[in-house]
Scaffold this active site. Structure first.
Site, PDB file in Angstrom:
ATOM      1  N   HIS A   1       5.172  17.187  -0.164  1.00 23.38           N
ATOM      2  CA  HIS A   1       6.429  18.093   0.269  1.00 23.38           C
ATOM      3  C   HIS A   1       5.668  18.921   1.410  1.00 23.38           C
ATOM      4  O   HIS A   1       6.702  19.904   2.149  1.00 23.38           O
ATOM      5  CB  HIS A   1       6.644  18.841  -1.053  1.00 23.38           C
ATOM      6  CG  HIS A   1       8.149  19.359  -0.940  1.00 23.38           C
ATOM      7  ND1 HIS A   1       9.041  19.538   0.011  1.00 23.38           N
ATOM      8  CD2 HIS A   1       8.917  19.620  -2.010  1.00 23.38           C
ATOM      9  CE1 HIS A   1      10.130  19.864  -0.316  1.00 23.38           C
ATOM     10  NE2 HIS A   1      10.024  19.863  -1.622  1.00 23.38           N
TER      11      HIS A   1
ATOM     12  N   ASP B   1      17.454  -1.040   2.185  1.00 18.95           N
ATOM     13  CA  ASP B   1      17.815  -2.558   2.364  1.00 18.95           C
ATOM     14  C   ASP B   1      16.653  -2.923   3.336  1.00 18.95           C
ATOM     15  O   ASP B   1      16.705  -2.896   4.646  1.00 18.95           O
ATOM     16  CB  ASP B   1      18.979  -2.812   2.834  1.00 18.95           C
ATOM     17  CG  ASP B   1      19.162  -4.512   3.050  1.00 18.95           C
ATOM     18  OD1 ASP B   1      18.108  -4.897   2.697  1.00 18.95           O
ATOM     19  OD2 ASP B   1      20.318  -4.996   3.210  1.00 18.95           O
TER      20      ASP B   1
END
Length: 449
Positions: free
Chosen positions: A155, A376
């Protein structure tokens, strides 16, 4: 019943950028906005119910090659964080890549009522240290041929927007080739716009580890039809977004959970995060491709006395919408990096102080809706995307459903509160924990996993 399985680590390596990072880019200062973040990794799991085990090694090689290429664009992610210098050493030491074999089928892990505590083995264990990579990937291969990619990113310089930008670029490169990554080059100059501060105000984070409490997590789906019905229930429906409608309904249920626990309505606040890209003044050169934690909290209050001691959905959604609208207007006010930091710091401080008041119940929301979180890599979109908790935390995460029309919510609550929340009449009426809301079930059945 939680699935039983065993997992074996097959290999570990570090993937380095395909070409060296130029010397002039080797030192990357984090920004003062990044300094506000907890030293945690954000973990998401991407599940692909494939049925051809012979291609898993080939797919893993493609992942590694494309990852190496993408790291030339996201070069700080291949470096190491130097805490005492508040900077990323972009030394090309690489990201961790783990291959694991899972003695189990993937199917049990596609269930939406699966407690996310059971997912921790699918991620590389990450705790921050001077030698820790900023990114770690685990390629999990199941008996049925299905795979699950566990991705952890620090983060320190990555918020949800950058996370999605990274996986979108990586998957595009893997599926179509590196030359087809048409995204603008990511920018890592936030540390110049809002420089690090040697002395940071001491602010207690809103969402932080609570080792003394046990949390339970579950996934709930708001279909496109459910959201349309919520829109009809809300007065002034045209002005409310999907996220605002879903947030308000979840908040209403949480208020009633607190009422059931305490025997009366209690003041409640929620803290939502908003992306500030594209919303700052023209004096601040923050582009849509700027990387870092370019977000700020929005605080929304529910006071029973002001609401006539009633919990009305349309009033809650108006509160959420109004608070976000005002926050967006505030984002345009800062004229320089110092102003920007002070605005964000003040918002965090106010939210933290409010959440610690004894008479108030508070909840933390974050959303990735509208961001590409279904990568994808060349074998279709994942049938499930979920995350595990970074620590024992109560948090509500909103993201798009696979078809892009609904909203999937990952909710983690105190263990005793979860059954009450699940039985809330609105949650039962407007959500589902089953897979019939889209084509996930048919994809799963065809996969034979």
């Amino acid at each position: 019943m939680q699935p039983q399985f065993s997992l074996h680590i097959l290999s570990k390596k570090f993937i380095k950028p395909a070409s060296p990072t130029p010397y002039n880019l080797r030192k990357s200062k984090i920004s003062s906005l990044d300094q506000c973040q907890l030293p945690i990794y954000v973990p998401y799991l991407f599940c692909y119910p494939l049925n051809d085990k012979t291609k898993t090694s080939e797919r893993s090689k493609l992942l590694q090659t494309s990852l190496s290429q993408i790291l030339t664009l996201f070069y700080p992610l291949a470096g190491r964080y130097i805490e005492d210098k508040l900077m990323i050493d972009c030394n090309d030491h690489g990201v961790e890549y783990v291959e694991a074999e899972v003695v189990c089928h993937l199917a049990p892990f596609l269930r939406r009522d699966l407690d996310c505590k059971n997912l921790h083995q699918f991620f590389p264990h990450q705790s921050e240290s001077p030698s820790s990579p900023l990114v770690a990937v685990q390629w999990n291969m199941f008996e049925c041929g299905g795979v699950a990619i566990g991705l952890c990113i620090s983060h320190r310089i990555v918020d949800g927007f950058v996370y999605s930008k990274f996986i979108d670029a990586w998957s595009t490169s893997c599926r179509l080739g590196f030359d087809k990554v048409v995204h603008h080059q990511p920018s890592f100059d936030l540390g110049q716009i809002s420089p690090t501060r040697e002395v940071m105000p001491k602010v207690t984070p809103i969402s932080q580890p609570h080792p003394e409490i046990k949390v339970a997590s579950a996934t709930f789906v708001f279909s496109n039809l459910a959201i349309s019905n919520l829109r009809m229930l809300a007065k002034g429906a045209g002005q409310f977004s999907r996220v605002q409608l879903v947030t308000a309904l979840i908040w209403k249920a949480l208020i009633r959970v607190a009422e059931a626990k305490h025997g009366q309505l209690r003041p409640s606040i929620i803290t939502h995060l908003i992306n500030m890209r594209g919303r700052t003044s023209t004096s601040l050169p923050i582009s849509k491709d700027s990387c870092g934690n370019i977000m700020r909290p929005v605080l929304v209050r529910f006071t029973p006395e002001k609401m006539g001691n009633k919990v009305e959905f349309d009033e809650l959604v108006s509160l959420v919408c109004g608070a976000i609208t005002n926050c967006v207007k505030d984002c345009a006010k800062p004229q320089n990096g110092e102003d920007l930091f002070l605005m964000v710091d003040s918002a965090w401080k106010k939210a933290a102080e409010e959440s610690k008041r004894n008479e108030v119940v508070s909840y933390f929301f974050t959303s990735t809706c509208g961001m590409p979180f279904y990568p994808d890599f060349g074998w279709g979109k994942p049938v499930r995307v979920t995350r595990k908790e970074s620590f024992a935390e109560e948090i509500i995460v909103l993201m798009d459903t696979r078809d892009g029309d609904g909203i999937e919510t990952w909710i983690s609550l105190e263990e005793n509160d979860m059954p009450i929340f699940q039985q809330d009449p609105d949650i039962m009426a407007f959500t589902s924990q089953k897979d019939h809301h889209n084509d996930d079930q048919s994809i799963f059945l065809r996969s034979k996993c």
